[in-house]
Scaffold this motif. Structure first.
Motif, mmCIF file in Angstrom:
data_model
loop_
_atom_site.group_PDB
_atom_site.id
_atom_site.type_symbol
_atom_site.label_atom_id
_atom_site.label_comp_id
_atom_site.label_asym_id
_atom_site.label_seq_id
_atom_site.Cartn_x
_atom_site.Cartn_y
_atom_site.Cartn_z
ATOM 1 N N GLY A 188 0.844 -1.187 0.000
ATOM 2 C CA GLY A 188 0.000 0.000 0.000
ATOM 3 C C GLY A 188 0.877 1.234 0.000
ATOM 4 N N VAL A 189 0.560 2.200 -0.840
ATOM 5 C CA VAL A 189 1.304 3.462 -0.881
ATOM 6 C C VAL A 189 0.357 4.585 -0.515
ATOM 7 C CG1 VAL A 189 2.762 4.997 -2.248
ATOM 8 C CG2 VAL A 189 2.784 2.532 -2.700
ATOM 9 N N ASP A 190 0.698 5.292 0.544
ATOM 10 C CA ASP A 190 -0.121 6.382 1.070
ATOM 11 C C ASP A 190 0.535 7.707 0.699
ATOM 12 O OD1 ASP A 190 -1.794 8.027 2.671
ATOM 13 O OD2 ASP A 190 -0.419 7.816 4.367
ATOM 14 N N TYR A 191 -0.149 8.492 -0.125
ATOM 15 C CA TYR A 191 0.362 9.803 -0.536
ATOM 16 C C TYR A 191 -0.250 10.883 0.350
ATOM 17 C CZ TYR A 191 2.429 7.844 -4.794
ATOM 18 O OH TYR A 191 3.205 7.143 -5.679
ATOM 19 N N GLY A 192 0.582 11.465 1.229
ATOM 20 C CA GLY A 192 0.123 12.509 2.128
ATOM 21 C C GLY A 192 0.435 13.891 1.599
ATOM 22 N N THR A 193 0.382 14.868 2.494
ATOM 23 C CA THR A 193 0.618 16.261 2.110
ATOM 24 C C THR A 193 2.104 16.562 1.945
ATOM 25 O OG1 THR A 193 -1.397 16.939 3.263
ATOM 26 C CG2 THR A 193 0.220 18.660 2.804
ATOM 27 N N GLN A 194 2.943 15.961 2.786
ATOM 28 C CA GLN A 194 4.369 16.266 2.791
ATOM 29 C C GLN A 194 5.239 15.134 2.236
ATOM 30 O OE1 GLN A 194 5.396 19.198 3.692
ATOM 31 N NE2 GLN A 194 3.828 20.075 5.022
ATOM 32 N N SER A 195 4.679 13.917 2.192
ATOM 33 C CA SER A 195 5.500 12.760 1.832
ATOM 34 C C SER A 195 4.611 11.616 1.374
ATOM 35 C CB SER A 195 6.338 12.306 3.037
ATOM 36 O OG SER A 195 5.487 11.922 4.114
ATOM 37 N N GLY A 196 5.250 10.586 0.828
ATOM 38 C CA GLY A 196 4.563 9.347 0.490
ATOM 39 C C GLY A 196 5.223 8.199 1.218
ATOM 40 N N ARG A 197 4.435 7.195 1.580
ATOM 41 C CA ARG A 197 4.993 6.071 2.344
ATOM 42 C C ARG A 197 4.456 4.762 1.783
ATOM 43 N NH1 ARG A 197 1.857 9.444 4.273
ATOM 44 N NH2 ARG A 197 3.562 10.651 5.142
ATOM 45 N N ALA A 198 5.340 3.791 1.679
ATOM 46 C CA ALA A 198 4.949 2.463 1.218
ATOM 47 C C ALA A 198 5.017 1.488 2.384
ATOM 48 C CB ALA A 198 5.873 2.001 0.095
ATOM 49 N N VAL A 199 4.049 0.583 2.450
ATOM 50 C CA VAL A 199 4.004 -0.436 3.492
ATOM 51 C C VAL A 199 3.805 -1.799 2.831
ATOM 52 C CG1 VAL A 199 2.787 -1.285 5.522
ATOM 53 C CG2 VAL A 199 3.074 1.166 5.205
ATOM 54 N N LEU A 200 4.647 -2.745 3.202
ATOM 55 C CA LEU A 200 4.529 -4.121 2.731
ATOM 56 C C LEU A 200 3.772 -4.911 3.787
ATOM 57 C CD1 LEU A 200 5.474 -6.321 0.611
ATOM 58 C CD2 LEU A 200 7.330 -6.786 2.224
ATOM 59 N N VAL A 201 2.672 -5.552 3.390
ATOM 60 C CA VAL A 201 1.758 -6.169 4.346
ATOM 61 C C VAL A 201 1.598 -7.658 4.049
ATOM 62 C CG1 VAL A 201 -0.564 -6.082 5.313
ATOM 63 C CG2 VAL A 201 0.510 -3.986 4.511
ATOM 64 N N ASP A 202 1.661 -8.465 5.118
ATOM 65 C CA ASP A 202 1.397 -9.903 5.036
ATOM 66 C C ASP A 202 -0.114 -10.101 4.912
ATOM 67 O OD1 ASP A 202 0.926 -12.631 5.595
ATOM 68 O OD2 ASP A 202 2.702 -12.764 6.866
ATOM 69 N N GLY A 225 -1.952 -1.188 -4.008
ATOM 70 C CA GLY A 225 -2.987 -0.157 -3.960
ATOM 71 C C GLY A 225 -2.399 1.147 -3.481
ATOM 72 N N ILE A 226 -3.025 2.258 -3.840
ATOM 73 C CA ILE A 226 -2.564 3.561 -3.370
ATOM 74 C C ILE A 226 -3.751 4.362 -2.855
ATOM 75 C CG2 ILE A 226 -0.725 3.539 -5.109
ATOM 76 C CD1 ILE A 226 -2.195 5.919 -6.478
ATOM 77 N N ASP A 227 -3.435 5.314 -1.988
ATOM 78 C CA ASP A 227 -4.428 6.298 -1.562
ATOM 79 C C ASP A 227 -3.802 7.678 -1.647
ATOM 80 O OD1 ASP A 227 -3.464 7.369 1.203
ATOM 81 O OD2 ASP A 227 -3.242 5.197 1.384
ATOM 82 N N PRO A 239 -3.834 4.316 6.519
ATOM 83 C CA PRO A 239 -4.278 4.415 5.119
ATOM 84 C C PRO A 239 -3.484 3.505 4.184
ATOM 85 C CG PRO A 239 -4.119 6.587 6.105
ATOM 86 C CD PRO A 239 -3.492 5.633 7.078
ATOM 87 N N ALA A 240 -2.178 3.410 4.401
ATOM 88 C CA ALA A 240 -1.364 2.532 3.557
ATOM 89 C C ALA A 240 -1.769 1.070 3.741
ATOM 90 C CB ALA A 240 0.117 2.712 3.876
ATOM 91 N N LEU A 241 -2.084 0.681 4.986
ATOM 92 C CA LEU A 241 -2.577 -0.684 5.226
ATOM 93 C C LEU A 241 -3.876 -0.903 4.464
ATOM 94 C CD1 LEU A 241 -2.745 -3.418 6.675
ATOM 95 C CD2 LEU A 241 -3.708 -2.228 8.668
ATOM 96 N N GLY A 242 -4.783 0.080 4.530
ATOM 97 C CA GLY A 242 -6.037 -0.037 3.796
ATOM 98 C C GLY A 242 -5.815 -0.113 2.300
ATOM 99 N N ALA A 243 -4.887 0.696 1.799
ATOM 100 C CA ALA A 243 -4.572 0.659 0.365
ATOM 101 C C ALA A 243 -4.053 -0.717 -0.030
ATOM 102 C CB ALA A 243 -3.545 1.739 0.022
ATOM 103 N N ALA A 244 -3.220 -1.309 0.826
ATOM 104 C CA ALA A 244 -2.714 -2.662 0.560
ATOM 105 C C ALA A 244 -3.854 -3.676 0.549
ATOM 106 C CB ALA A 244 -1.671 -3.051 1.604
ATOM 107 N N MET A 245 -4.823 -3.490 1.445
ATOM 108 C CA MET A 245 -5.974 -4.391 1.491
ATOM 109 C C MET A 245 -6.763 -4.326 0.179
ATOM 110 S SD MET A 245 -7.030 -3.606 5.448
ATOM 111 C CE MET A 245 -8.650 -4.328 5.381
ATOM 112 N N PHE A 246 -6.946 -3.107 -0.345
ATOM 113 C CA PHE A 246 -7.635 -2.982 -1.633
ATOM 114 C C PHE A 246 -6.785 -3.581 -2.762
ATOM 115 C CE2 PHE A 246 -10.311 0.241 0.510
ATOM 116 C CZ PHE A 246 -11.556 -0.198 0.070
ATOM 117 N N GLY A 247 -5.450 -3.485 -2.641
ATOM 118 C CA GLY A 247 -4.579 -4.159 -3.601
ATOM 119 C C GLY A 247 -4.778 -5.664 -3.566
ATOM 120 N N ALA A 248 -4.976 -6.211 -2.360
ATOM 121 C CA ALA A 248 -5.223 -7.653 -2.216
ATOM 122 C C ALA A 248 -6.551 -8.048 -2.853
ATOM 123 C CB ALA A 248 -5.217 -8.035 -0.736
ATOM 124 N N VAL A 249 -7.555 -7.140 -2.746
ATOM 125 C CA VAL A 249 -8.858 -7.412 -3.356
ATOM 126 C C VAL A 249 -8.753 -7.344 -4.881
ATOM 127 C CG1 VAL A 249 -11.243 -6.583 -3.564
ATOM 128 C CG2 VAL A 249 -10.125 -6.623 -1.328
#
Length: 557
Positions: A8-22, A90-92, A476-486
């Motif tokens: 999941g990649v979460d695009y915020g106001t100042q930065s973007g963050r990627a999270v790898l989720v099991d 997934g991204i948000d 949000p990145a976790l949620g984005a990853a969940m939608f990627g899984a879907v």
């Protein structure tokens, strides 16, 4: 069988963050943050020296791709997994963050002939310079009795797509003409990953006045705004609108090589950052309001029916979780207010004391503010440092601090600003609950709940509701990853619905914040005073805030 993962990649106001989720249990195996190289562009246009006008907020679209190139390979490297085991992505995004692109999908600001025009750049969510256009949209819609207006609490915001598009047409018609399409940044990034432009139902519904059954407002409405806008939705906003969880496409070979994944990896349609957080805290049924708390707050709750609520940002069928109406409201500044106070108004002695103690200035202020009882500061504030999103929907309102004396301490002001934002949330909770959209318990996610225990206790006391907190620091990145899984689906090791994904992957802390009865009683008195100030300055009885802003703009010009 090997374990399967999503990113999941979460695009915020100042930065973007990627999270790898099991995918088995939602464990966040690795995460990485990439600050945007160009930050928020709100003073000088990059490479030009051109000064931006008041209320502008832009971004550089290349920064979004930089996040993918830096953060995705880093979570793969850190985890040591085989990239082939990543089945979905997934991204948000913050929204409405929008940009004009040409027929090839290139942002106009990256083309030499347009880069010196500010209107060719990405307009960040908190670009508020389209307030005039928003006012006119609201006035004309109300005069025409447009049936979609109540779905947005009676007003649409200057932060949204239509106001920003109209501002471009008003102030830079050459950019409007050059644009083949206006895209949400989340949809543009998805197009760069898949080669497909697919608009998502979440941003279309909440930020672009699109409805699952009715579509966009009709051509006659846009013609009433400006004859040049008559065919806007059929031309520059054209395209299929896909529901959340839909597979937008697969990672192209070129992008896969750049970010270290396997070509053909499933990519979900884009999402809004706060909305992605809802299933990530396990909320898939009504009665539970989720607060995504950071620089601002987005408040989301599910309902069984479509109702009218003052100042809500929108109600969209399937807009958050399939099968429900998703309601959204928000506050334009929360963490931003605390940051402003620390950077611009906290005295040097406080910062020096914090440094001597080896703690962050926020931590120093929080510890001292926590020593005060509710009401003990004698202060009250209106939390409108960046305007009011809900329930007044007016970016021309400004902040107010009342009750200072020669003995007022910085920690007292800090506590008062925390309380003011809680009162703003109470306004939103009351608006929902009072209009038949139940709010029985609150869920909090984002950076603030992880950092400030005092803040969360104040919110519980002011709203008189239990608050549960996300276990994830990157919800949000976790949620984005969940939608990627879907998007990948069960056959590839993902899930066939977001509800199934939430059952296995969502996580909240065991500890929650319960309201303290004696605090609730005092805050009820303070809230009544807040409400009087809120209506006096916010509903037209005293427009001094707007007068001051107008005088400032006149003098500046």
């Amino acid at each position: 069988m090997s374990k399967k993962y999503a990113i999941g990649v979460d695009y915020g106001t100042q930065s973007g963050r990627a999270v790898l989720v099991d995918l088995a249990d939602g464990t966040e195996v690795a995460d990485h943050v990439t600050p945007y190289p160009h930050h928020v562009i709100d003073e000088i246009l990059p490479g030009t020296g051109k000064k931006l006008e008041y209320d502008w907020a832009l971004q550089h679209p290349a920064d979004y791709i930089e996040v993918l190139k830096r953060s995705v390979p880093e979570v793969i490297r850190e985890s040591g997994i085989d990239p082939a085991d990543v089945v979905g992505l997934g991204i948000d995004f913050t929204a409405c963050t929008m940009l004009p692109v040409n027929e090839q999908g290139q942002p106009l600001c990256l083309l030499p002939e347009y880069q010196e025009n500010p209107h060719s750049w990405t307009k960040l969510w908190k670009h508020h310079a389209a307030q005039h256009e928003a006012n006119e949209i609201n006035r004309i819609a109300a005069e025409r009795g447009e049936k979609w207006l109540p779905r947005y609490g009676g007003k649409i915001s200057s932060e949204w797509m239509m106001a920003k598009v109209w501002q471009i047409l008003d102030e830079a018609p050459e950019i409007y003409d050059a644009a083949d399409q206006f895209l949400e940044a989340t949809d543009w990034v998805i197009s760069q990953m898949t080669g497909n432009i697919v608009r998502n139902s979440c941003t279309a519904g909440y930020k672009a006045i699109w409805h699952k059954a009715d579509g966009y407002p009709d051509k006659e409405f846009f013609k009433a705004l400006d004859p040049r806008l008559e065919n806007l939705t059929e031309t520059k906003l054209r395209g299929d609108i896909a529901p959340l969880g839909t597979k937008a496409g697969e990672l192209t070979a070129q992008m896969a090589q750049q970010i270290g994944l396997v070509a053909g990896t499933a990519v979900a349609v884009g999402n809004v950052d706060a909305h992605a957080a809802v299933p990530a805290v396990g909320v898939v049924t009504p009665g539970k309001l989720v607060m995504s708390m950071g620089t601002s707050i987005c408040h989301m709750v599910l309902g069984d029916t479509e109702r009218e609520v003052e100042g809500m940002c929108g109600v969209v069928e399937d807009g958050i979780i399939p099968g429900y109406y998703g309601y959204e409201a928000g506050q334009s500044a929360v963490g931003d207010i605390f940051e402003w106070y620390v950077e611009e108004a906290v005295p040097a002695y406080a910062k020096e004391a914090a440094a001597e103690e080896g703690v962050n200035i926020h931590t120093w202020l929080e510890a001292r503010a926590a020593a005060y009882k509710p009401g003990q500061t004698g202060l009250l504030a209106l939390d409108w440092w960046n305007g009011n999103r809900s329930v007044l929907v007016d970016t021309n309102l400004t902040g107010l601090l009342l009750g200072c004396t020669l003995l007022t301490k910085p920690e007292e002001i800090y506590r008062t600003l925390l309380e003011a934002t809680a009162f703003g949330t109470r306004k939103i909770v009351d608006a929902f609950h009072g209009n038949g959209v139940a709010v029985d318990v609150l869920y909090a996610c984002g950076g603030l709940p992880q950092k400030n225990r005092l803040l969360m206790q104040i919110y519980a006391d002011v709203t008189n509701r239990e608050i549960k907190v996300a276990a994830s620091k990157q919800t949000p990145a976790l949620g984005a990853a969940m939608f990627g899984a879907v998007a990948a689906g069960a056959q590839k090791g993902g899930y066939d619905s977001i509800v199934e994904a939430a059952e296995k992957m969502a996580r909240i802390r065991e500890e929650s914040y319960a309201p303290i009865p004696e605090n609730v009683a005092v805050y009820e008195k303070l809230y009544q005073e807040y409400s009087r100030l809120h209506d006096y300055f916010g509903r037209g009885e005293n427009n001094v805030m707007k007068h001051l802003k107008a005088i400032k703009e006149d003098v500046t010009e």
